[in-house]
Scaffold this motif. Sequence first.
Motif, PDB file in Angstrom:
ATOM      1  N   VAL A   1       0.853  -1.188   0.000  1.00  9.43           N
ATOM      2  CA  VAL A   1       0.000   0.000   0.000  1.00  9.43           C
ATOM      3  C   VAL A   1       0.889   1.238   0.000  1.00  9.43           C
ATOM      4  CG1 VAL A   1      -1.730   1.298   1.310  1.00  9.43           C
ATOM      5  CG2 VAL A   1      -1.851  -1.203   1.212  1.00  9.43           C
ATOM      6  N   GLU A   2       0.567   2.197  -0.860  1.00 13.29           N
ATOM      7  CA  GLU A   2       1.327   3.448  -0.901  1.00 13.29           C
ATOM      8  C   GLU A   2       0.456   4.605  -0.432  1.00 13.29           C
ATOM      9  OE1 GLU A   2       4.099   6.216  -3.867  1.00 13.29           O
ATOM     10  OE2 GLU A   2       3.129   4.412  -4.648  1.00 13.29           O
ATOM     11  N   ASP A   3       0.987   5.391   0.477  1.00 12.52           N
ATOM     12  CA  ASP A   3       0.283   6.563   0.993  1.00 12.52           C
ATOM     13  C   ASP A   3       0.737   7.811   0.233  1.00 12.52           C
ATOM     14  OD1 ASP A   3      -1.451   7.968   2.564  1.00 12.52           O
ATOM     15  OD2 ASP A   3      -0.185   7.985   4.353  1.00 12.52           O
ATOM     16  N   HIS A   4      -0.131   8.796   0.169  1.00 11.44           N
ATOM     17  CA  HIS A   4       0.169  10.099  -0.446  1.00 11.44           C
ATOM     18  C   HIS A   4       0.598   9.953  -1.914  1.00 11.44           C
ATOM     19  CE1 HIS A   4      -0.324  12.041   3.395  1.00 11.44           C
ATOM     20  NE2 HIS A   4       0.609  11.289   3.939  1.00 11.44           N
ATOM     21  N   VAL A   5      -0.232   9.300  -2.692  1.00 12.68           N
ATOM     22  CA  VAL A   5       0.003   9.208  -4.134  1.00 12.68           C
ATOM     23  C   VAL A   5      -0.635  10.431  -4.794  1.00 12.68           C
ATOM     24  CG1 VAL A   5      -0.404   7.880  -6.235  1.00 12.68           C
ATOM     25  CG2 VAL A   5       0.038   6.697  -4.072  1.00 12.68           C
TER      26      VAL A   5
ATOM     27  N   GLN B   1       9.281  -7.389  -6.436  1.00 14.18           N
ATOM     28  CA  GLN B   1       9.873  -6.252  -7.130  1.00 14.18           C
ATOM     29  C   GLN B   1       8.954  -5.041  -7.003  1.00 14.18           C
ATOM     30  OE1 GLN B   1      12.792  -5.894  -8.888  1.00 14.18           O
ATOM     31  NE2 GLN B   1      13.462  -7.955  -8.360  1.00 14.18           N
ATOM     32  N   LEU B   2       9.552  -3.885  -6.730  1.00 18.99           N
ATOM     33  CA  LEU B   2       8.787  -2.646  -6.694  1.00 18.99           C
ATOM     34  C   LEU B   2       8.811  -1.991  -8.069  1.00 18.99           C
ATOM     35  CD1 LEU B   2       9.922  -1.122  -3.283  1.00 18.99           C
ATOM     36  CD2 LEU B   2       7.988  -2.624  -3.757  1.00 18.99           C
ATOM     37  N   VAL B   3       7.734  -1.328  -8.393  1.00 18.24           N
ATOM     38  CA  VAL B   3       7.602  -0.678  -9.695  1.00 18.24           C
ATOM     39  C   VAL B   3       8.210   0.718  -9.631  1.00 18.24           C
ATOM     40  CG1 VAL B   3       5.939   0.202 -11.388  1.00 18.24           C
ATOM     41  CG2 VAL B   3       5.543  -2.009 -10.261  1.00 18.24           C
ATOM     42  N   ALA B   4       8.940   1.085 -10.669  1.00 18.11           N
ATOM     43  CA  ALA B   4       9.514   2.429 -10.740  1.00 18.11           C
ATOM     44  C   ALA B   4       8.402   3.469 -10.641  1.00 18.11           C
ATOM     45  CB  ALA B   4      10.282   2.602 -12.049  1.00 18.11           C
ATOM     46  N   GLY B   5       8.644   4.494  -9.849  1.00 16.42           N
ATOM     47  CA  GLY B   5       7.638   5.532  -9.658  1.00 16.42           C
ATOM     48  C   GLY B   5       6.950   5.449  -8.314  1.00 16.42           C
ATOM     49  N   TRP B   6       6.995   4.267  -7.679  1.00 16.99           N
ATOM     50  CA  TRP B   6       6.470   4.165  -6.322  1.00 16.99           C
ATOM     51  C   TRP B   6       7.494   4.761  -5.359  1.00 16.99           C
ATOM     52  CZ3 TRP B   6       4.657  -1.669  -6.132  1.00 16.99           C
ATOM     53  CH2 TRP B   6       3.632  -1.851  -7.082  1.00 16.99           C
ATOM     54  N   ASN B   7       7.017   5.442  -4.340  1.00 21.28           N
ATOM     55  CA  ASN B   7       7.907   6.056  -3.356  1.00 21.28           C
ATOM     56  C   ASN B   7       8.151   5.072  -2.211  1.00 21.28           C
ATOM     57  OD1 ASN B   7       9.210   7.552  -1.407  1.00 21.28           O
ATOM     58  ND2 ASN B   7       7.874   9.328  -1.576  1.00 21.28           N
TER      59      ASN B   7
ATOM     60  N   ARG C   1       3.718   0.877   2.653  1.00 18.08           N
ATOM     61  CA  ARG C   1       3.428   0.108   3.854  1.00 18.08           C
ATOM     62  C   ARG C   1       2.999  -1.290   3.417  1.00 18.08           C
ATOM     63  NH1 ARG C   1       5.752   3.867   5.000  1.00 18.08           N
ATOM     64  NH2 ARG C   1       5.307   5.505   6.522  1.00 18.08           N
ATOM     65  N   TYR C   2       3.202  -2.264   4.303  1.00 18.88           N
ATOM     66  CA  TYR C   2       2.957  -3.659   3.955  1.00 18.88           C
ATOM     67  C   TYR C   2       2.026  -4.271   4.997  1.00 18.88           C
ATOM     68  CZ  TYR C   2       7.038  -2.292   1.351  1.00 18.88           C
ATOM     69  OH  TYR C   2       7.898  -1.596   0.541  1.00 18.88           O
ATOM     70  N   PHE C   3       0.894  -4.784   4.529  1.00 17.00           N
ATOM     71  CA  PHE C   3      -0.124  -5.307   5.430  1.00 17.00           C
ATOM     72  C   PHE C   3      -0.335  -6.795   5.166  1.00 17.00           C
ATOM     73  CE2 PHE C   3      -0.947  -0.785   5.163  1.00 17.00           C
ATOM     74  CZ  PHE C   3      -1.219  -0.438   6.474  1.00 17.00           C
ATOM     75  N   ALA C   4      -0.193  -7.591   6.223  1.00 14.06           N
ATOM     76  CA  ALA C   4      -0.433  -9.032   6.128  1.00 14.06           C
ATOM     77  C   ALA C   4      -1.868  -9.325   6.544  1.00 14.06           C
ATOM     78  CB  ALA C   4       0.544  -9.793   7.015  1.00 14.06           C
ATOM     79  N   VAL C   5      -2.545 -10.137   5.759  1.00 18.55           N
ATOM     80  CA  VAL C   5      -3.936 -10.490   6.040  1.00 18.55           C
ATOM     81  C   VAL C   5      -4.098 -12.003   5.944  1.00 18.55           C
ATOM     82  CG1 VAL C   5      -6.341 -10.283   5.283  1.00 18.55           C
ATOM     83  CG2 VAL C   5      -4.830  -8.286   5.201  1.00 18.55           C
ATOM     84  N   ILE C   6      -4.794 -12.569   6.923  1.00 19.11           N
ATOM     85  CA  ILE C   6      -5.143 -13.992   6.901  1.00 19.11           C
ATOM     86  C   ILE C   6      -6.594 -14.121   6.455  1.00 19.11           C
ATOM     87  CG2 ILE C   6      -5.429 -16.089   8.272  1.00 19.11           C
ATOM     88  CD1 ILE C   6      -3.251 -15.048  10.126  1.00 19.11           C
TER      89      ILE C   6
END
Length: 206
Positions: A26-30, A78-84, A89-94
């Motif tokens: 998840v990316e904040d402030h896009v 792999q992260l995509v170019a352009g993401w900050n 943030r990384y969220f784990a969900v079951i």
Amino acid sequence: NTVSASTNTKFFQNADGKYHLVVYVVEDHVINAQASQGDNADHRYVLRTSFGGSTFGEVVAMGSIASGMEIQNTFTAQLVAGWNPDNLRYFAVIWEDVASTFQYINGNLVEETTVSSSIQLSPEELGISWQVQDDNFLISAQLSRATDQLQIQMMDLMGRPFFTKNYSRLPEGKLELHIPAAILPSGNYPVIIRTPYGVRSMMVVK
């Protein structure tokens, strides 16, 4: 750039079912266009992707599960170019798979993440040195700028990681780390320091 996320899943009561684990990016402030908001709207908590690209992740437990059971996983993507990277943030969900209908069970923010780049940094960008001190390797890093994440990893004589230390939100300046060396056999030990903006490595000798 790549990112690794480590998770620990623990069942606090007996369970019987099929459980999936997924880590979402998840990316904040896009900053992007939005209807009636113009081209520079601030978008909060945008779901970018999931590790492995699967919506509900992979099966981590199935059948009869005893209370206290723990499962460790490490995911790499792999992260995509352009993401900050600083805003990710990384969220784990079951999820529980009930007749192919996925039901939310639990979720949490993944704290143990490491973002790294393959760009080789110069000594001016990231100064590194080492010395043996009181049966320890003293690893020193001089940061030319603040970084949201940094990882120091030492390899054994076979080139396998055996010591890893992750840091978050480090200011510009000097960082020191002691790695126990008393029980290590004599030889050459590679050390790799990774940051979101690049990497440096060196060889320490015992």
